[in-house]
Design a protein around this motif. Structure first.
Motif, PDB file in Angstrom:
ATOM      1  N   HIS A  42       1.388   2.504   7.667  1.00 33.97           N
ATOM      2  CA  HIS A  42       0.254   1.605   7.449  1.00 33.97           C
ATOM      3  C   HIS A  42      -0.534   1.382   8.736  1.00 33.97           C
ATOM      4  N   GLU A  43       0.170   1.300   9.845  1.00 35.16           N
ATOM      5  CA  GLU A  43      -0.503   1.008  11.112  1.00 35.16           C
ATOM      6  C   GLU A  43      -1.365   2.159  11.612  1.00 35.16           C
ATOM      7  N   ARG A  44      -1.287   3.309  10.982  1.00 39.71           N
ATOM      8  CA  ARG A  44      -2.208   4.412  11.294  1.00 39.71           C
ATOM      9  C   ARG A  44      -3.605   4.137  10.754  1.00 39.71           C
ATOM     10  N   ARG A  45      -3.705   3.241   9.777  1.00 40.16           N
ATOM     11  CA  ARG A  45      -4.983   2.868   9.180  1.00 40.16           C
ATOM     12  C   ARG A  45      -5.761   4.084   8.691  1.00 40.16           C
ATOM     13  N   LEU A  46      -5.078   4.976   8.009  1.00 47.37           N
ATOM     14  CA  LEU A  46      -5.771   6.117   7.422  1.00 47.37           C
ATOM     15  C   LEU A  46      -6.676   5.639   6.285  1.00 47.37           C
ATOM     16  N   CYS A  47      -7.779   6.304   6.106  1.00 49.59           N
ATOM     17  CA  CYS A  47      -8.669   5.976   5.001  1.00 49.59           C
ATOM     18  C   CYS A  47      -9.350   7.268   4.542  1.00 49.59           C
ATOM     19  N   GLY A  48     -10.167   7.175   3.513  1.00 48.09           N
ATOM     20  CA  GLY A  48     -10.820   8.361   2.992  1.00 48.09           C
ATOM     21  C   GLY A  48     -10.441   8.677   1.563  1.00 48.09           C
ATOM     22  N   ALA A  49      -9.601   7.807   0.969  1.00 53.55           N
ATOM     23  CA  ALA A  49      -9.201   7.982  -0.432  1.00 53.55           C
ATOM     24  C   ALA A  49      -9.891   6.923  -1.286  1.00 53.55           C
ATOM     25  N   SER A  50      -9.639   6.952  -2.573  1.00 48.46           N
ATOM     26  CA  SER A  50     -10.182   5.928  -3.461  1.00 48.46           C
ATOM     27  C   SER A  50      -9.550   4.582  -3.140  1.00 48.46           C
ATOM     28  N   THR A  51     -10.047   3.524  -3.743  1.00 47.73           N
ATOM     29  CA  THR A  51      -9.524   2.188  -3.484  1.00 47.73           C
ATOM     30  C   THR A  51      -8.707   1.702  -4.682  1.00 47.73           C
ATOM     31  N   PHE A  52      -7.826   0.745  -4.409  1.00 42.92           N
ATOM     32  CA  PHE A  52      -6.943   0.213  -5.446  1.00 42.92           C
ATOM     33  C   PHE A  52      -6.988  -1.301  -5.426  1.00 42.92           C
ATOM     34  N   ASN A  53      -7.355  -1.873  -6.561  1.00 43.63           N
ATOM     35  CA  ASN A  53      -7.275  -3.306  -6.794  1.00 43.63           C
ATOM     36  C   ASN A  53      -6.403  -3.485  -8.034  1.00 43.63           C
ATOM     37  N   PRO A  54      -5.261  -4.138  -7.918  1.00 44.50           N
ATOM     38  CA  PRO A  54      -4.336  -4.196  -9.057  1.00 44.50           C
ATOM     39  C   PRO A  54      -4.913  -4.889 -10.286  1.00 44.50           C
ATOM     40  N   PHE A  55      -5.819  -5.858 -10.076  1.00 43.23           N
ATOM     41  CA  PHE A  55      -6.423  -6.531 -11.221  1.00 43.23           C
ATOM     42  C   PHE A  55      -7.375  -5.581 -11.955  1.00 43.23           C
ATOM     43  N   GLU A  56      -8.142  -4.811 -11.194  1.00 40.00           N
ATOM     44  CA  GLU A  56      -9.011  -3.815 -11.817  1.00 40.00           C
ATOM     45  C   GLU A  56      -8.181  -2.748 -12.525  1.00 40.00           C
ATOM     46  N   ALA A  57      -7.035  -2.413 -11.943  1.00 38.12           N
ATOM     47  CA  ALA A  57      -6.155  -1.425 -12.570  1.00 38.12           C
ATOM     48  C   ALA A  57      -5.603  -1.954 -13.888  1.00 38.12           C
ATOM     49  N   VAL A  58      -5.263  -3.240 -13.945  1.00 35.84           N
ATOM     50  CA  VAL A  58      -4.794  -3.845 -15.200  1.00 35.84           C
ATOM     51  C   VAL A  58      -5.875  -3.725 -16.272  1.00 35.84           C
TER      52      VAL A  58
END
Length: 308
Positions: A131-147
């Motif tokens: 996590h501390e690498r702070r990689l990005c460039g993928a889609s985003t995830f919000n668990p409420f939106e996923a529900v």
């Protein structure tokens, strides 16, 4: 019934034919004609072992209905991000369409035992380092939106259980609390960071984190919560889990965030189980446990935070 069985046989035959053809494209005819051993009918995919050039590999084949739940193009991007970090296994190839993966098979290995806190702490150390690498460039995830998405896939979630809507209301009462942590989604997370996806390999100090098909940018504490609910942890075990991720200590707000993600994660995976069950899969106690987290953990969050 006879016709249905014949269709299943044809489906299995076509699956094997496709796998052998793909192995041949990457490793040649001898490997393609060799033994193909099914090792797992997984919760999302099927996996097979084969041998090529004296080494063993795993061929992952998409499970039924996974195309409605997983963005394979995003998965391919994720592997392009994580493979260079060394946190995941050796991946030979991954295809967005039709969505297969070939990776190395490790003989002397085992997945994390969630009751072995030394192993769990090793997993949490590896997870935080990633996590501390702070990689990005993928889609985003919000668990409420996923529900909400899973409810749309299911044409509503009411078939999960008779009290679904009251459970959902309690879980969604946590949305304002989590909103600030989910707005700044600039850290790549695994999302399916369960004990079965941490692989200890002989001769390697840190475990591999495998199976990145649900990965996306989100709040890193989502990953901690997902480990806890899959392991069916009680509060005492979750406290030990947090100690592995936060050796410096975690305050009550951090604990509340993890509990909140355990609640919404439980709701999400109970919907996932309902969808997969509609395709013939069965999850029994696992599905019941996920719904229990959704049902009981909103109150724990409110108790920790007081009046929200």
């Amino acid at each position: 019934m006879m016709q249905h069985n014949e269709e299943n046989v044809m489906s299995q035959h076509d699956e094997e034919a496709f796998i052998r053809q793909t192995i041949g494209e990457h490793f040649g005819t001898e490997a393609a004609q060799g033994t193909l051993t099914r090792i797992k009918q997984g919760m999302t995919n099927d996996s097979y072992i084969f041998t090529a050039n004296g080494a063993k590999y795993i061929f992952r084949y998409n499970g039924a209905g996974s195309e409605r739940l997983i963005d394979r193009a995003n998965e391919k991007r994720v592997y392009e991000l994580v493979c260079p970090t060394g946190i995941t296994e050796e991946v030979v190839t991954i295809s967005a369409i039709p969505g297969y993966k070939i990776s190395r098979y490790y003989e002397d290995s085992h997945v994390c035992d969630p009751m072995n806190m030394d192993e769990v702490h090793s997993c949490m150390k590896a997870l935080r380092s990633f996590h501390e690498r702070r990689l990005c460039g993928a889609s985003t995830f919000n668990p409420f939106e996923a529900v909400i998405h899973y409810e749309e896939v299911l044409n509503g979630g009411i078939n999960v259980c008779p009290e679904y809507m009251s459970i959902r209301d309690a879980v969604f009462s946590l949305r304002p609390f989590l909103a600030p942590f989910l707005e700044n989604r600039d850290t790549l997370c695994h999302i399916d960071s369960i004990s079965d996806n941490f692989l200890f390999v002989e001769g390697r100090e840190s475990p591999y984190l495998i199976d990145w098909e649900y990965a996306a940018c989100s709040d890193p504490l989502v990953d901690v919560a997902m480990f806890a609910i899959y392991a069916n942890y009680a509060e005492a075990e979750t406290t030990q889990l947090l100690a592995g991720y936060f050796p410096e200590g975690a305050d009550e707000q951090i604990k509340a965030r993890v509990y909140a993600y355990m609640a919404v994660g439980g709701l999400l995976w109970s919907l996932w189980c309902a969808y997969k069950s509609s395709l013939g899969a069965s999850f029994g106690v696992y599905a019941e446990n996920q719904l229990r987290f959704a049902k009981t953990y909103p109150a724990k969050v409110h108790d920790l935070l007081g009046d929200m």
